[in-house]
Structures are given as structure tokens and as C-alpha cells.
Design a protein around this motif. Structure first.
Motif, PDB file in Angstrom:
ATOM      1  N   ILE A 104       0.830  -1.206   0.000  1.00 51.43           N
ATOM      2  CA  ILE A 104       0.000   0.000   0.000  1.00 51.43           C
ATOM      3  C   ILE A 104       0.865   1.258   0.000  1.00 51.43           C
ATOM      4  O   ILE A 104       0.408   2.337   0.336  1.00 51.43           O
ATOM      5  N   GLN A 105       2.107   1.126  -0.387  1.00 50.96           N
ATOM      6  CA  GLN A 105       3.027   2.259  -0.420  1.00 50.96           C
ATOM      7  C   GLN A 105       3.012   2.864  -1.834  1.00 50.96           C
ATOM      8  O   GLN A 105       3.584   2.301  -2.762  1.00 50.96           O
ATOM      9  N   PHE A 106       2.343   3.985  -1.959  1.00 52.05           N
ATOM     10  CA  PHE A 106       2.243   4.649  -3.249  1.00 52.05           C
ATOM     11  C   PHE A 106       3.262   5.776  -3.375  1.00 52.05           C
ATOM     12  O   PHE A 106       3.370   6.381  -4.423  1.00 52.05           O
ATOM     13  N   GLU A 107       3.993   6.068  -2.302  1.00 55.69           N
ATOM     14  CA  GLU A 107       5.022   7.099  -2.348  1.00 55.69           C
ATOM     15  C   GLU A 107       6.368   6.460  -2.639  1.00 55.69           C
ATOM     16  O   GLU A 107       6.551   5.270  -2.435  1.00 55.69           O
ATOM     17  N   GLY A 108       7.306   7.266  -3.094  1.00 58.45           N
ATOM     18  CA  GLY A 108       8.644   6.771  -3.359  1.00 58.45           C
ATOM     19  C   GLY A 108       8.806   6.271  -4.781  1.00 58.45           C
ATOM     20  O   GLY A 108       7.990   6.568  -5.651  1.00 58.45           O
ATOM     21  N   ARG A 109       9.888   5.540  -4.986  1.00 60.45           N
ATOM     22  CA  ARG A 109      10.251   5.096  -6.327  1.00 60.45           C
ATOM     23  C   ARG A 109      10.552   3.607  -6.346  1.00 60.45           C
ATOM     24  O   ARG A 109      11.014   3.045  -5.368  1.00 60.45           O
ATOM     25  N   SER A 110      10.286   2.975  -7.487  1.00 61.11           N
ATOM     26  CA  SER A 110      10.688   1.589  -7.749  1.00 61.11           C
ATOM     27  C   SER A 110      11.428   1.585  -9.074  1.00 61.11           C
ATOM     28  O   SER A 110      10.908   2.090 -10.072  1.00 61.11           O
ATOM     29  N   ASN A 111      12.609   1.017  -9.080  1.00 62.99           N
ATOM     30  CA  ASN A 111      13.383   1.049 -10.321  1.00 62.99           C
ATOM     31  C   ASN A 111      12.892  -0.004 -11.316  1.00 62.99           C
ATOM     32  O   ASN A 111      12.034  -0.816 -11.022  1.00 62.99           O
ATOM     33  N   ARG A 112      13.464   0.055 -12.508  1.00 66.53           N
ATOM     34  CA  ARG A 112      13.051  -0.847 -13.588  1.00 66.53           C
ATOM     35  C   ARG A 112      13.158  -2.313 -13.212  1.00 66.53           C
ATOM     36  O   ARG A 112      12.249  -3.102 -13.439  1.00 66.53           O
ATOM     37  N   GLY A 113      14.305  -2.707 -12.656  1.00 66.46           N
ATOM     38  CA  GLY A 113      14.525  -4.104 -12.308  1.00 66.46           C
ATOM     39  C   GLY A 113      13.526  -4.603 -11.286  1.00 66.46           C
ATOM     40  O   GLY A 113      12.974  -5.694 -11.417  1.00 66.46           O
ATOM     41  N   GLU A 114      13.289  -3.801 -10.273  1.00 67.71           N
ATOM     42  CA  GLU A 114      12.326  -4.176  -9.234  1.00 67.71           C
ATOM     43  C   GLU A 114      10.931  -4.348  -9.836  1.00 67.71           C
ATOM     44  O   GLU A 114      10.238  -5.324  -9.551  1.00 67.71           O
ATOM     45  N   PHE A 115      10.518  -3.416 -10.690  1.00 69.16           N
ATOM     46  CA  PHE A 115       9.196  -3.467 -11.303  1.00 69.16           C
ATOM     47  C   PHE A 115       9.047  -4.688 -12.209  1.00 69.16           C
ATOM     48  O   PHE A 115       8.107  -5.465 -12.072  1.00 69.16           O
ATOM     49  N   TRP A 116       9.980  -4.869 -13.147  1.00 70.59           N
ATOM     50  CA  TRP A 116       9.844  -5.944 -14.137  1.00 70.59           C
ATOM     51  C   TRP A 116      10.044  -7.322 -13.525  1.00 70.59           C
ATOM     52  O   TRP A 116       9.390  -8.289 -13.928  1.00 70.59           O
ATOM     53  N   LYS A 117      10.945  -7.450 -12.565  1.00 70.41           N
ATOM     54  CA  LYS A 117      11.153  -8.757 -11.928  1.00 70.41           C
ATOM     55  C   LYS A 117       9.948  -9.142 -11.082  1.00 70.41           C
ATOM     56  O   LYS A 117       9.539 -10.306 -11.077  1.00 70.41           O
ATOM     57  N   ALA A 118       9.341  -8.186 -10.387  1.00 72.86           N
ATOM     58  CA  ALA A 118       8.125  -8.482  -9.623  1.00 72.86           C
ATOM     59  C   ALA A 118       6.998  -8.854 -10.576  1.00 72.86           C
ATOM     60  O   ALA A 118       6.242  -9.804 -10.330  1.00 72.86           O
ATOM     61  N   TRP A 119       6.890  -8.141 -11.692  1.00 70.87           N
ATOM     62  CA  TRP A 119       5.852  -8.439 -12.680  1.00 70.87           C
ATOM     63  C   TRP A 119       6.053  -9.847 -13.252  1.00 70.87           C
ATOM     64  O   TRP A 119       5.087 -10.599 -13.387  1.00 70.87           O
ATOM     65  N   LEU A 120       7.284 -10.206 -13.576  1.00 70.79           N
ATOM     66  CA  LEU A 120       7.563 -11.521 -14.138  1.00 70.79           C
ATOM     67  C   LEU A 120       7.242 -12.639 -13.135  1.00 70.79           C
ATOM     68  O   LEU A 120       6.658 -13.659 -13.508  1.00 70.79           O
ATOM     69  N   CYS A 121       7.595 -12.428 -11.866  1.00 69.63           N
ATOM     70  CA  CYS A 121       7.258 -13.422 -10.834  1.00 69.63           C
ATOM     71  C   CYS A 121       5.746 -13.580 -10.712  1.00 69.63           C
ATOM     72  O   CYS A 121       5.237 -14.709 -10.649  1.00 69.63           O
ATOM     73  N   CYS A 122       5.021 -12.476 -10.697  1.00 67.99           N
ATOM     74  CA  CYS A 122       3.553 -12.546 -10.591  1.00 67.99           C
ATOM     75  C   CYS A 122       2.947 -13.212 -11.821  1.00 67.99           C
ATOM     76  O   CYS A 122       1.981 -13.981 -11.705  1.00 67.99           O
ATOM     77  N   PHE A 123       3.518 -12.967 -12.978  1.00 63.30           N
ATOM     78  CA  PHE A 123       3.045 -13.595 -14.209  1.00 63.30           C
ATOM     79  C   PHE A 123       3.227 -15.107 -14.138  1.00 63.30           C
ATOM     80  O   PHE A 123       2.330 -15.877 -14.479  1.00 63.30           O
ATOM     81  N   GLY A 124       4.401 -15.540 -13.662  1.00 60.42           N
ATOM     82  CA  GLY A 124       4.672 -16.970 -13.525  1.00 60.42           C
ATOM     83  C   GLY A 124       3.749 -17.633 -12.514  1.00 60.42           C
ATOM     84  O   GLY A 124       3.219 -18.722 -12.755  1.00 60.42           O
ATOM     85  N   ILE A 125       3.532 -16.970 -11.386  1.00 59.12           N
ATOM     86  CA  ILE A 125       2.621 -17.508 -10.372  1.00 59.12           C
ATOM     87  C   ILE A 125       1.198 -17.567 -10.920  1.00 59.12           C
ATOM     88  O   ILE A 125       0.456 -18.519 -10.657  1.00 59.12           O
ATOM     89  N   SER A 126       0.826 -16.591 -11.716  1.00 63.58           N
ATOM     90  CA  SER A 126      -0.506 -16.567 -12.326  1.00 63.58           C
ATOM     91  C   SER A 126      -0.701 -17.755 -13.267  1.00 63.58           C
ATOM     92  O   SER A 126      -1.775 -18.373 -13.294  1.00 63.58           O
ATOM     93  N   ILE A 127       0.333 -18.084 -14.022  1.00 61.70           N
ATOM     94  CA  ILE A 127       0.256 -19.251 -14.907  1.00 61.70           C
ATOM     95  C   ILE A 127       0.099 -20.526 -14.090  1.00 61.70           C
ATOM     96  O   ILE A 127      -0.735 -21.385 -14.411  1.00 61.70           O
ATOM     97  N   LEU A 128       0.883 -20.651 -13.019  1.00 60.66           N
ATOM     98  CA  LEU A 128       0.764 -21.819 -12.146  1.00 60.66           C
ATOM     99  C   LEU A 128      -0.630 -21.896 -11.519  1.00 60.66           C
ATOM    100  O   LEU A 128      -1.207 -22.985 -11.416  1.00 60.66           O
ATOM    101  N   ALA A 129      -1.170 -20.764 -11.107  1.00 61.10           N
ATOM    102  CA  ALA A 129      -2.515 -20.741 -10.529  1.00 61.10           C
ATOM    103  C   ALA A 129      -3.549 -21.189 -11.561  1.00 61.10           C
ATOM    104  O   ALA A 129      -4.491 -21.912 -11.236  1.00 61.10           O
ATOM    105  N   GLY A 130      -3.356 -20.792 -12.816  1.00 61.25           N
ATOM    106  CA  GLY A 130      -4.256 -21.227 -13.882  1.00 61.25           C
ATOM    107  C   GLY A 130      -4.193 -22.724 -14.115  1.00 61.25           C
ATOM    108  O   GLY A 130      -5.222 -23.368 -14.363  1.00 61.25           O
TER     109      GLY A 130
END
Length: 124
Positions: free
Chosen positions: A28-54
Motif C-alpha cells: 500500500i506504499q504509493f510514495e517513493g520510487r521503484s526502479n526498472r529491475g524491481e518493477f519488471w522482476k516483480a511483474w515476471l514473478c507474478c506472471f509466472g505464479i498466475s500461470i501456475l494458478a491457472g
């Protein structure tokens, strides 16, 4: 008086585990910054978990696991996207540009892939 020097590395390389940890710890932290690596790696992990959930959902014949996972990552996804936009000195409200069909999504993807501002900006 001199200004304090910010020693934060805005191009820090984080591991997949660290990116996922920051993703859920800052849910719930909407302040501050997230760099490219943090954003894309988190997105990729969530994408992989989503496939497994499917896959699990198809085995049990109900869309329970993927629905629960989608709800669990909804707010953290919005938060990390806002922090990623802050990293390139844009307001998180720019996510609403995705409401413009096709063009809005393309613009957001370009911004999410853009190099961060190397120095502190108005968001941190």
C-alpha cells in the motif's frame, strides 16, 4: 547550508526474490520510487505464479486459485506501477492513460521500460 547528498542507488539491481519481497512489503506504499529491475522482476514473478494458478485451476476444475491470487496482487500491482512512474518523474495518475485503447497501453509500456532519473526527483 549545503544540501544533503542522497546516496540512494536508483539503478540498483535486485534479485527476483528481493523484487517480490519489496512488491508485497510495499503493497500500500504509493510514495517513493521503484526502479526498472524491481518493477519488471516483480511483474515476471507474478506472471509466472498466475500461470501456475491457472494450471491448478484447470486441474481442480474451478477458478478459485487464480481469482484469489489476482485479488491478492491487485493493489500491490497498482502501487508498484505508481512507484515506477515516480522513478521517471511522472505522477502515478498517469496510469489512467491506459484507459485510452491501444495507445495508452503502449505509452505506459514505454514509460515502464524507460531509464530512471539518475538523481532525486520530486518523488524521492
Amino acid at each position: 547550508m549545503g544540501r544533503a547528498v542522497d546516496s540512494r542507488n536508483y539503478q540498483e539491481d535486485v534479485s527476483y526474490g528481493e523484487a517480490l519481497s519489496r512488491f508485497f512489503n510495499g503493497y500500500i506504499q504509493f510514495e517513493g520510487r521503484s526502479n526498472r529491475g524491481e518493477f519488471w522482476k516483480a511483474w515476471l514473478c507474478c506472471f509466472g505464479i498466475s500461470i501456475l494458478a491457472g494450471i491448478v485451476d484447470s486441474i481442480i476444475g474451478m477458478q478459485v486459485v487464480s481469482t484469489i491470487f489476482s485479488l491478492a496482487v491487485l493493489i500491490p500491482s497498482i502501487a508498484i506501477a505508481a512507484r515506477r512512474l515516480h522513478d521517471i518523474d511522472r505522477s502515478g495518475w498517469w496510469m489512467l492513460i491506459a484507459l485510452i485503447p491501444v495507445v495508452g497501453i503502449i505509452v505506459l509500456l514505454v514509460w515502464y521500460a524507460k531509464s530512471p532519473d539518475p538523481a532525486p526527483n520530486r518523488f524521492g
